[in-house]
Motif scaffolding. Structure first.
Motif, PDB file in Angstrom:
ATOM      1  N   THR A  43      -9.888  -3.188 -13.182  1.00 33.62           N
ATOM      2  CA  THR A  43      -9.930  -1.799 -12.716  1.00 33.62           C
ATOM      3  C   THR A  43      -9.871  -1.743 -11.198  1.00 33.62           C
ATOM      4  OG1 THR A  43     -11.184  -1.096 -14.652  1.00 33.62           O
ATOM      5  CG2 THR A  43     -11.286   0.330 -12.716  1.00 33.62           C
ATOM      6  N   THR A  44     -10.635  -2.598 -10.541  1.00 29.72           N
ATOM      7  CA  THR A  44     -10.640  -2.628  -9.082  1.00 29.72           C
ATOM      8  C   THR A  44      -9.267  -3.014  -8.541  1.00 29.72           C
ATOM      9  OG1 THR A  44     -12.977  -3.219  -9.126  1.00 29.72           O
ATOM     10  CG2 THR A  44     -11.812  -3.582  -7.065  1.00 29.72           C
ATOM     11  N   VAL A  45      -8.635  -4.008  -9.137  1.00 32.83           N
ATOM     12  CA  VAL A  45      -7.304  -4.433  -8.697  1.00 32.83           C
ATOM     13  C   VAL A  45      -6.288  -3.313  -8.915  1.00 32.83           C
ATOM     14  CG1 VAL A  45      -5.397  -6.030  -9.233  1.00 32.83           C
ATOM     15  CG2 VAL A  45      -7.712  -6.899  -8.946  1.00 32.83           C
ATOM     16  N   LEU A  46      -6.365  -2.617 -10.052  1.00 35.23           N
ATOM     17  CA  LEU A  46      -5.437  -1.521 -10.319  1.00 35.23           C
ATOM     18  C   LEU A  46      -5.610  -0.389  -9.306  1.00 35.23           C
ATOM     19  CD1 LEU A  46      -3.249  -0.209 -12.091  1.00 35.23           C
ATOM     20  CD2 LEU A  46      -5.108   0.700 -13.515  1.00 35.23           C
ATOM     21  N   VAL A  47      -6.853  -0.053  -8.972  1.00 38.83           N
ATOM     22  CA  VAL A  47      -7.111   1.019  -8.001  1.00 38.83           C
ATOM     23  C   VAL A  47      -6.572   0.632  -6.622  1.00 38.83           C
ATOM     24  CG1 VAL A  47      -8.948   2.196  -6.726  1.00 38.83           C
ATOM     25  CG2 VAL A  47      -9.046   2.063  -9.212  1.00 38.83           C
ATOM     26  N   VAL A  48      -6.843  -0.578  -6.186  1.00 36.93           N
ATOM     27  CA  VAL A  48      -6.367  -1.029  -4.871  1.00 36.93           C
ATOM     28  C   VAL A  48      -4.837  -1.083  -4.853  1.00 36.93           C
ATOM     29  CG1 VAL A  48      -6.329  -2.983  -3.260  1.00 36.93           C
ATOM     30  CG2 VAL A  48      -8.486  -2.247  -4.291  1.00 36.93           C
ATOM     31  N   PHE A  49      -4.236  -1.608  -5.917  1.00 34.56           N
ATOM     32  CA  PHE A  49      -2.781  -1.669  -6.007  1.00 34.56           C
ATOM     33  C   PHE A  49      -2.173  -0.268  -5.924  1.00 34.56           C
ATOM     34  CE2 PHE A  49       1.016  -1.332  -8.693  1.00 34.56           C
ATOM     35  CZ  PHE A  49       1.870  -2.188  -8.030  1.00 34.56           C
ATOM     36  N   ALA A  50      -2.719   0.660  -6.703  1.00 33.35           N
ATOM     37  CA  ALA A  50      -2.183   2.026  -6.720  1.00 33.35           C
ATOM     38  C   ALA A  50      -2.357   2.699  -5.358  1.00 33.35           C
ATOM     39  CB  ALA A  50      -2.862   2.851  -7.809  1.00 33.35           C
ATOM     40  N   ALA A  51      -3.506   2.525  -4.740  1.00 34.01           N
ATOM     41  CA  ALA A  51      -3.758   3.171  -3.452  1.00 34.01           C
ATOM     42  C   ALA A  51      -2.835   2.634  -2.355  1.00 34.01           C
ATOM     43  CB  ALA A  51      -5.211   2.979  -3.043  1.00 34.01           C
ATOM     44  N   ARG A  52      -2.486   1.377  -2.428  1.00 34.21           N
ATOM     45  CA  ARG A  52      -1.667   0.783  -1.373  1.00 34.21           C
ATOM     46  C   ARG A  52      -0.165   0.900  -1.630  1.00 34.21           C
ATOM     47  NH1 ARG A  52      -3.934   1.737   2.527  1.00 34.21           N
ATOM     48  NH2 ARG A  52      -5.317   2.853   1.202  1.00 34.21           N
ATOM     49  N   THR A  53       0.269   1.014  -2.885  1.00 32.34           N
ATOM     50  CA  THR A  53       1.711   0.994  -3.156  1.00 32.34           C
ATOM     51  C   THR A  53       2.279   2.316  -3.650  1.00 32.34           C
ATOM     52  OG1 THR A  53       1.377   0.149  -5.394  1.00 32.34           O
ATOM     53  CG2 THR A  53       1.754  -1.472  -3.661  1.00 32.34           C
ATOM     54  N   PHE A  54       1.508   3.128  -4.344  1.00 32.76           N
ATOM     55  CA  PHE A  54       2.037   4.402  -4.835  1.00 32.76           C
ATOM     56  C   PHE A  54       2.160   5.379  -3.679  1.00 32.76           C
ATOM     57  CE2 PHE A  54       0.345   4.112  -9.483  1.00 32.76           C
ATOM     58  CZ  PHE A  54       1.098   2.978  -9.678  1.00 32.76           C
ATOM     59  N   ARG A  55       3.264   6.120  -3.652  1.00 29.23           N
ATOM     60  CA  ARG A  55       3.490   7.121  -2.611  1.00 29.23           C
ATOM     61  C   ARG A  55       3.809   8.454  -3.248  1.00 29.23           C
ATOM     62  NH1 ARG A  55       1.117   4.082  -0.063  1.00 29.23           N
ATOM     63  NH2 ARG A  55       1.705   3.067   1.841  1.00 29.23           N
ATOM     64  N   GLY A  56       3.307   9.514  -2.633  1.00 35.73           N
ATOM     65  CA  GLY A  56       3.570  10.866  -3.100  1.00 35.73           C
ATOM     66  C   GLY A  56       4.884  11.389  -2.561  1.00 35.73           C
ATOM     67  N   ALA A  57       5.270  12.568  -3.048  1.00 33.23           N
ATOM     68  CA  ALA A  57       6.502  13.201  -2.584  1.00 33.23           C
ATOM     69  C   ALA A  57       6.388  13.493  -1.088  1.00 33.23           C
ATOM     70  CB  ALA A  57       6.744  14.489  -3.353  1.00 33.23           C
TER      71      ALA A  57
END
Length: 143
Positions: A43-57
């Protein structure tokens, strides 16, 4: 690498949310501590991954400030509520061994994730307000 496609983001999260518990259950058969540890780390790895790589419009591919978890304050606020709710559930439901230690550890980790999302929501809202951005009204958005 930055992921800005909403369908790719949703796909990654859905696959992770399906695979993480499946692996956790297999590990919990061996010992509950392994299953709980796997879920907390994943869960921690998924949250960090999403916060650093996902970008909004409209977001650039430049690195975000360290405190920014999502593109929009509302998304951060909603995720904060989700993680803080999970922390409360974990804290108050882990009363029987062998889940006491892992439940309390999980609550602390989920509280930290929830606090990070709350911090992101507050700071992002303040940054948008300072930049003079306001929410579009519904009538303006639909015309």
């Amino acid at each position: 690498m930055r992921i800005s496609s909403p369908s790719a983001q949703a796909g990654i999260v859905v696959v992770a949310v399906i695979l993480m518990p499946m692996i956790g259950v297999v590990l919990a058969v061996v010992t509950p501590w392994w299953g709980a540890t796997w879920m907390l780390v994943a869960t921690t790895v998924l949250v960090v991954f999403a916060a650093r790589t996902f970008r909004g419009a409209g977001e650039t591919s430049a690195p975000r400030p360290w405190w920014q978890m999502t593109a929009a304050p509302l998304a951060s606020a909603l995720l904060s509520v989700v993680f803080l709710g999970q922390a409360a559930f974990s804290l108050f439901s882990a009363w029987s061994p062998p889940l006491v230690v892992s439940g309390n550890l999980g609550a602390v980790i989920l509280l930290a994730i929830g606090a990070a999302y709350a911090n992101s929501a507050i700071r992002r809202a303040l940054a948008l307000r300072a930049a003079g951005c306001s929410r579009p009204r519904l009538a303006e958005a639909t015309e």
